[in-house]
Design an enzyme around this catalytic site. Structure first.
Site, PDB file in Angstrom:
ATOM      1  CG  ASP A  40      75.219  70.647  -3.592  1.00 23.75           C
ATOM      2  OD1 ASP A  40      76.340  71.435  -2.602  1.00 23.75           O
ATOM      3  OD2 ASP A  40      75.639  69.499  -3.738  1.00 23.75           O
ATOM      4  NE  ARG A  82      67.294  77.912 -13.286  1.00 22.14           N
ATOM      5  CZ  ARG A  82      66.717  78.324 -12.508  1.00 22.14           C
ATOM      6  NH1 ARG A  82      66.555  79.047 -11.184  1.00 22.14           N
ATOM      7  NH2 ARG A  82      65.117  79.218 -13.094  1.00 22.14           N
TER       8      ARG A  82
END
Length: 126
Positions: A65, A101
Site C-alpha cells: 500500500d 488520502r
C-alpha cells in the site's frame, strides 16, 4: 509516442476474485495501461489475464500500500482502483486510509467498488 498511463490495482482479500473478474471483463481496455498492483492482487489479475503488463509490488500489509502511495506521490500513478471490503476489519486499516488520502491529495481518479470502476474505465477509454 506518449507513455502509457499507469493504473494501480488493489483489493482486500474478500474482493480479490472480484477484481480479477473485473480485469478479465476489461482485459482489452486494460491492455493499454501499465498496471501496478499489490502482490497477491497482482497475482490474481495475472492468473486471469496473463497478457496484461502488471508489476507486482509487496503485499498490502507488508508495504505494498505504501509503495503504491509513493508512486501516487511521485506522479507515477494516474488512476487507482481499490476494491474495498467494508465488512471485514483490516489490521492495516491505517495504511489503507493513508493510500486513499494520497489519491485525494494528488487528485487522481479513485474507484473503491466495481460500479465506480466500471464508470472510471468507460470514462478513461473515451
Amino acid at each position: 509516442m506518449a507513455d502509457r498511463k499507469c493504473l494501480a490495482l488493489i483489493a482486500h482479500d474478500q474482493k480479490k476474485n472480484d477484481l480479477a473478474a473485473f480485469a478479465k471483463a476489461h482485459e482489452a481496455t486494460l491492455s493499454g495501461w501499465k498496471i501496478v498492483a499489490t502482490g497477491t492482487t497482482g497475482g490474481r489479475v495475472l492468473d486471469a489475464c496473463p497478457g496484461l503488463d502488471v508489476t507486482r509490488l509487496k503485499s498490502g500489509p507488508l508495504g505494498g500500500d505504501q509503495q503504491i502511495g509513493a508512486l501516487i506521490a511521485t506522479g507515477d500513478v494516474d488512476c487507482l482502483i481499490f476494491f474495498v471490503d467494508p465488512l471485514t476489519a483490516m489490521p492495516h486499516d491505517v495504511d489503507v486510509k493513508a493510500l486513499m488520502r494520497l489519491a485525494i491529495v494528488y487528485d487522481i481518479p479513485m474507484a473503491l467498488n466495481r460500479a465506480t470502476a466500471e464508470q472510471l474505465i468507460d470514462f478513461r477509454r473515451t
